[in-house]
Design a protein around this motif. Structure first.
Motif, PDB file in Angstrom:
ATOM      1  N   PHE A  14       0.822  -1.209   0.000  1.00 37.66           N
ATOM      2  CA  PHE A  14       0.000   0.000   0.000  1.00 37.66           C
ATOM      3  C   PHE A  14       0.859   1.264   0.000  1.00 37.66           C
ATOM      4  O   PHE A  14       1.901   1.312   0.657  1.00 37.66           O
ATOM      5  CB  PHE A  14      -0.863   0.052   1.271  1.00 37.66           C
ATOM      6  N   LYS A  22      -4.127   4.967   4.972  1.00 40.56           N
ATOM      7  CA  LYS A  22      -3.383   3.705   4.776  1.00 40.56           C
ATOM      8  C   LYS A  22      -3.513   2.785   6.001  1.00 40.56           C
ATOM      9  O   LYS A  22      -3.771   1.601   5.870  1.00 40.56           O
ATOM     10  CB  LYS A  22      -1.892   3.986   4.529  1.00 40.56           C
ATOM     11  N   THR A  26      -5.610  -0.703   5.896  1.00 39.69           N
ATOM     12  CA  THR A  26      -4.862  -1.957   6.101  1.00 39.69           C
ATOM     13  C   THR A  26      -5.337  -2.658   7.384  1.00 39.69           C
ATOM     14  O   THR A  26      -5.351  -3.886   7.450  1.00 39.69           O
ATOM     15  CB  THR A  26      -3.332  -1.718   6.106  1.00 39.69           C
ATOM     16  N   SER A 107       2.012  -1.466   4.729  1.00 40.14           N
ATOM     17  CA  SER A 107       1.089  -0.330   4.798  1.00 40.14           C
ATOM     18  C   SER A 107       1.648   0.975   4.257  1.00 40.14           C
ATOM     19  O   SER A 107       0.888   1.924   4.067  1.00 40.14           O
ATOM     20  CB  SER A 107       0.647  -0.103   6.245  1.00 40.14           C
ATOM     21  N   VAL A 129      -1.193  -1.301  -4.171  1.00 37.29           N
ATOM     22  CA  VAL A 129      -2.506  -0.693  -3.873  1.00 37.29           C
ATOM     23  C   VAL A 129      -2.295   0.772  -3.481  1.00 37.29           C
ATOM     24  O   VAL A 129      -1.483   1.061  -2.597  1.00 37.29           O
ATOM     25  CB  VAL A 129      -3.212  -1.406  -2.691  1.00 37.29           C
ATOM     26  N   ARG A 130      -3.001   1.655  -4.139  1.00 38.94           N
ATOM     27  CA  ARG A 130      -2.920   3.079  -3.810  1.00 38.94           C
ATOM     28  C   ARG A 130      -4.184   3.475  -3.050  1.00 38.94           C
ATOM     29  O   ARG A 130      -5.298   3.165  -3.482  1.00 38.94           O
ATOM     30  CB  ARG A 130      -2.847   3.886  -5.116  1.00 38.94           C
ATOM     31  N   VAL A 131      -3.995   4.150  -1.914  1.00 37.70           N
ATOM     32  CA  VAL A 131      -5.147   4.711  -1.196  1.00 37.70           C
ATOM     33  C   VAL A 131      -5.164   6.199  -1.499  1.00 37.70           C
ATOM     34  O   VAL A 131      -4.150   6.879  -1.305  1.00 37.70           O
ATOM     35  CB  VAL A 131      -5.023   4.498   0.332  1.00 37.70           C
TER      36      VAL A 131
END
Ligand code: ADP
Ligand code: DP6
Length: 199
Positions: A14, A22, A26, A107, A129-131
């Motif tokens: 992430f 994040k 997570t 994370s 994964v991009r938040v």
């Protein structure tokens, strides 16, 4: 590549800006999958540990969400960058050492070198994964622009040039997190099931 005895089934790496969520997202994944299957790994963990030791600081407070860490953030970023220049994979190696669960959730990737380390070590398993959250949302969560932090590589290193496998939009008016996380949780369950059937 290092010689490894243990290889996870899935590594979700992430990234996202400060206060994008994040840690929140997570933690939700850990909550859904449970601690026997999943662990959350923080690259900032070993960094803060070493930094606290060298500077005589309170590690618990540095690890916490409060203002304490913000007083040291700019200097910690610089300190970590010097260490990474000597050894780009240092914090990735330390953060993953001893992790035994089949699903790893990292994370806080911040730089291309972080992602590259996971792609190299776990080419089959790594998913990025991009938040993302709007500035408005991040402000509501306490974010204020800080020069030297929000315009530095630590926050901007993955802003462009990476095609993320997944993008989670963590704003109040976005689709429910539950729905957005569904395909990722499905993938995690499939990854563990297929490794059980292979063994
Ligand atoms: N979807 C959400 N619903 C409620 N609170 C959230 C949500 N996402 C983030 N938060 C809250 O916003 C704050 C910042 O989130 P955090 O996960 O710590 O961000 P980051 O790790 O990206 O800096 C925390 O207090 C967290 O609990
Ligand atoms: C020096 C740092 O590792 C500090 C990271 O601290 P946190 O991971 O606590 O940050 P947020 O969750 O985004 O608020 C950043 C770096 O450049 O490595």
């Amino acid at each position: 590549m290092e010689d490894r005895v243990f290889v996870p089934d899935l590594v979700l790496v992430f990234s996202g800006k400060r206060k994008s969520g994040k840690d929140y997202v997570t933690a939700q994944i850990l909550d859904r999958l449970g601690p026997d299957v999943c662990c959350v790994l923080r690259l900032s963990g070993p960094l803060k540990q070493q930094y606290a030791q060298e500077h005589g600081l309170d590690l618990d407070q540095l690890l916490g969400p409060g203002l304490y860490k913000e007083q040291y953030r700019a200097d910690m970023i610089h300190w970590g960058e010097v260490r990474r220049q000597q050894d780009p994979g240092l914090f990735c190696r330390l953060a993953t050492r001893g992790a035994w669960q089949p699903i790893w959730v990292v994370s806080d990737a911040r730089r291309l070198s972080d992602l590259q380390w996971f792609w190299k070590e776990f080419p089959q398993q790594t998913q990025s994964v991009r938040v993302q959250s709007s500035e408005e949302t991040r402000k509501q969560r306490g974010w204020r622009f800080t020069a030297g932090v929000d315009d530095a590589e630590s926050e901007c290193g993955l802003d462009c040039g990476v095609e993320f496998d997944w993008i989670i939009t963590n704003d109040a008016d976005a689709p429910l997190l539950e729905e957005q996380l569904h395909p990722i949780l499905k993938l995690a369950k499939e990854a563990t099931l297929s490794s059980i059937s292979d063994s």
